[in-house]
Enzyme design. Structure first.
Site, short mmCIF file in Angstrom:
data_model
loop_
_atom_site.label_atom_id
_atom_site.label_comp_id
_atom_site.label_asym_id
_atom_site.label_seq_id
_atom_site.Cartn_x
_atom_site.Cartn_y
_atom_site.Cartn_z
CG ASP A 468 -1.76 1.20 1.36
OD1 ASP A 468 -2.33 1.60 0.34
OD2 ASP A 468 -1.84 1.75 2.47
CG ASP A 663 -1.62 1.70 6.95
OD1 ASP A 663 -1.77 1.59 5.72
OD2 ASP A 663 -1.86 2.76 7.56
CG ASP A 667 -4.21 -1.55 2.99
OD1 ASP A 667 -4.45 -1.37 1.77
OD2 ASP A 667 -3.64 -0.71 3.70
#
Length: 772
Positions: A468, A663, A667
């Site tokens: 990410d 995080d 996700d």
């Protein structure tokens, strides 16, 4: 008795026993009543029909235990302190209609029951339970911690076995020698006997039973020395295995001990008082002096210092802390006195999360370890059957003496005992768990948490690392880069108005402006009639002026496009917030800086032959700029959570092992779908942490390289261990079947390989001493 009617559940800042039990009533329709007996320290459950009694007992016990673990004082439920009157509670249960439950208070008991027909209690079935055993928090240790010295007792038993066995062989003769050997047998087999007894009670056989059978068989044919050697080596290997487990537990204990027990709390007048850490709540002001530990996760509001976070990250370099920065529980304040505001309770701190994650990790086994566990029982029965068959072959087919060896050769029973010894899979069974435990312990000391052996094994096979962007490759903490005003020259006014409005918002952009205001001592103005428009911005009155703060499109729609300057380009890496008021417009540009280690991680992954891919919901322009800065192999921008998930699935469909680092809540699906999910430990959402198998403490992205390289080392050690153990078993069994190996040599060869395997695994605990 007096009665009170309540309607559960009711949210409260404290743990109320009534409300907690009321939650169980809603979840378990078969539960009719719960009675607490304070005098006998017990509770009783009334059920109706045939409910899942075990589930009900567990649910009630967990709720009562949670209430008991609340701090002593005004916040503790009075029913547990001997005050059986909810009306005197600071936060009494709500009295409302229609009533669903009733509370009956007596001198020694309190009964919480459903409101039902008068005849229903006659059909209730009561079950008595003890109160959950409660140990105050300051004396509690995480589960399975505190046994890290168990290996010392096993090592002492092994040493006694060796010393007394040597005396029996070289210093004594006759009955004295047998007595010495008997003592050696007891010492060497003491812990094995306990384990075998537990398994026999569950009707299970494993390699421990084989060891005892062979030792007893050796004694029966007069080979006391060989049996003693076997027990010594087996108990020594067990001590080494528990030493590896103890090292892992010691890491948890060291983390737990770092958590402070008290804190200095400041009131509105600036006066201080000492308070138990468990009583701290979000919003309380703390004073932390130099040399003290930060008691809970908090945010600096005054002063500056540096923090020693090595216990969480493994990094010895101090971390500078100033106003707006986050302080982590259990880390050390090095030089400056600071004031901070509590952001999370002690039970929710990053330190407590880490402790819980390590506990979970110790109970999750690697795939190959689960295979050996299943194979152990079947293998034991198979070897026992083979040995029995070979006994008759050597006796009836080859004509050997059945039990007593003579001048013509060894007996069939002797050869059978030799076969049993060399066929034991002791080294094979220890080869995987010993390496996995050592890897978990090593990782915990360096800021990496593996949630079980499966992650240790799987991470080494990863060929694609998907990441990410926000909060993973970037810090996730926006910083104010620039303030523009239209007309020019009024930038300070724009910043002051924006900080005044955003002081009341929890949006990430607002937090950035609030930190800026605190660090630069911006004088906030009074705000009235504040409104939050979800997905758009804020509006309110500041010093009598109508002020709007938010997206350009929303402000243009609200205030009219004439108030805003013509749309201008901006840097891809910057986010913008617009502000308008009478005769003034302003633009605040914020940036999310790349983590310093991001480029190093990408370059190192490429050198290791691993492909790096960024999956982000950010704009395409921002993604393209990121690719230029980091030179990642691929960037996919403007992705929704389901599109990230589909990307992970597409990688896996191509038979490529993929790890996902993230995080946020968005996700979590991708972390669950990846072969290995990796979460940022400090800022990671609960959803992300729940799905991840590897946790990077304190959001140190570079720790992923530590995890990946450690996983490769552990995989290499496991493979070495399997080759050593399997090779030894195959060779020795082959020699035993043709009768070409004596019992003593079989014992030494087989158990020697066990010591080599465990010793090889322990090398993982020491950096630089193990290479893949």
């Amino acid at each position: 008795m007096n009665k009170t009617s309540i309607e559960p559940p009711v949210a409260a800042g404290m743990e109320c026993l009534v409300r907690s039990v009321a939650d169980v009533f809603e979840q378990e329709p078969g539960l009719e009543a719960v009675k607490f007996n304070r005098a006998r320290h017990s509770l009783s459950l009334a059920t109706l029909g045939k409910p899942d009694t075990a589930a009900i007992e567990k649910a009630v016990t967990e709720r009562v235990d949670r209430v008991q673990r609340q701090p002593e004082g005004g916040d503790k439920c009075g029913l547990l302190k001997g005050d059986p009157d909810c009306s005197r509670c600071l936060i009494p249960p709500l009295i409302s209609a229609p009533p669903r439950l009733t509370i009956e208070h007596g001198p020694e008991t309190t009964t919480i029951a459903r409101v039902t027909c008068p005849t229903a209690p006659k059909f209730w079935r009561w079950t008595s339970l003890p109160f959950p055993k409660f140990v105050p928090r300051e004396f509690r240790m995480p589960d399975d911690v505190g046994h890290e010295d168990e290996w010392k007792a096993q090592l002492a038993a092994a040493v006694i076995c060796a010393v007394v066995g040597l005396l029996g062989r070289f210093a004594f003769a006759g009955h004295a020698s047998i007595a010495a050997y008997s003592v050696a047998y007891i010492a060497g087999g003491w812990f094995t006997i306990q384990e075998v007894w537990e398994r026999l009670r569950n009707r299970q056989l494993d390699v421990h039973f084989l060891m005892l059978a062979v030792a007893a068989g050796s004694a029966s044919i007069g080979a006391w020395g060989e049996g003693t050697t076997l027990l010594f080596l087996f108990s020594m290997s067990g001590a080494l295995e528990h030493y590896a487990m103890g090292r892992t537990s010691r890491e948890i204990r060291s983390l737990f001990k770092t958590a402070p027990k008290t804190a200095v709390v400041l009131n509105d007048e600036g006066k201080s008082r000492t308070c138990a850490v468990d009583e701290l709540r979000a919003g309380m002001r703390l004073l932390i002096k130099p040399g003290e530990q930060f008691p809970v996760d908090s945010e600096v509001t005054k002063g500056a210092t540096a923090s020693d976070e090595s216990n969480l990250t493994g990094e010895a370099a101090p971390v500078e802390k100033k106003v707006g920065d986050t302080l982590l529980a259990g880390t050390m304040n090095l030089w400056g006195a600071v004031e901070a505001v509590v952001t999370r309770r002690a039970s929710e701190s990053a330190l407590q999360k880490i402790i819980k994650l390590i506990q979970q990790a110790q109970h999750l086994k690697a795939p190959s370890q689960r295979l050996t566990d299943k194979f152990g029982t079947g293998y034991t029965w198979g070897i026992l059957a083979l040995s029995l068959g070979m006994f008759f072959v050597w006796w009836r087919v080859f004509g050997l003496a059945p039990f007593v060896s003579d001048e013509t050769g060894r007996s069939a029973f002797y050869k059978t005992m030799t076969l049993l010894v060399v066929a034991s899979p002791c080294a094979l069974v220890l080869s995987i768990p010993s390496a996995v435990l050592a890897a978990i312990a090593f990782g915990a000391r360096r800021g990496v948490l593996f949630r079980g052996g499966a992650a240790v094994e799987k991470l080494a096979e990863v060929k694609i690392v998907a990441m990410d962007k926000t909060g993973t490759l970037t810090t996730g903490e926006l910083q104010l880069a620039r303030v523009e005003s239209f007309p020019p020259g009024r930038e300070e006014e724009v910043a002051r108005l924006a900080c005044s409005l955003d002081y009341f918002s929890t949006h990430p952009l607002a937090r950035a402006l609030t930190r800026y205001g605190k660090r630069n001592s911006v004088a906030l103005a009074a705000v009235e009639k504040l409104e939050s428009i979800p997905g758009a911005g804020l509006r309110g009155e500041v010093e009598g002026k109508r002020v709007r703060l938010g997206k350009r499109s929303w402000i243009a729609e609200e205030a009219g496009g004439d108030l805003l300057p013509a749309e201008s380009s901006r840097e891809a890496a910057l986010s913008e917030v617009w502000l308008v008021t009478d005769g003034l417009a302003g633009r605040l540009l914020l940036r999310d800086d790349l983590r310093p280690a991001a480029k190093t991680v990408v370059e190192r992954l490429r050198a290791l032959g691993v492909r790096s891919v960024v999956l982000t919901g950010d704009r395409r322009a921002a993604g393209d700029q990121l690719q230029e800065q980091l030179a990642v192999d691929e960037v996919r921008s403007e992705l929704k959570p389901e599109e990230k998930l589909e990307a992970i699935r597409s990688f896996r469909q191509n038979q490529q092992k993929v790890a996902m680092i993230g995080d946020g809540v968005n996700d979590a699906p991708s972390l669950a779908a990846a072969d290995v999910g990796v979460a940022m430990g400090a800022r990671g959402s609960d959803a992300a942490l729940e799905q991840a198998e590897v946790i990077l403490m304190h959001d140190r992205l570079e720790n992923f390289l530590t995890a990946f390289e450690l996983s490769q080392r552990a995989r290499a050690v496991i493979r070495q261990n399997l080759v050593i153990s399997l090779g030894t078993v195959v060779v020795l069994v082959g020699f035993a079947l043709v009768g070409a190996i004596p019992l003593t040599l079989g014992v030494v060869g087989h158990e020697g390989s066990t010591l080599i395997v465990v010793g090889n695994s322990l090398r993982l605990l020491f950096p630089g001493r193990s290479r893949s």
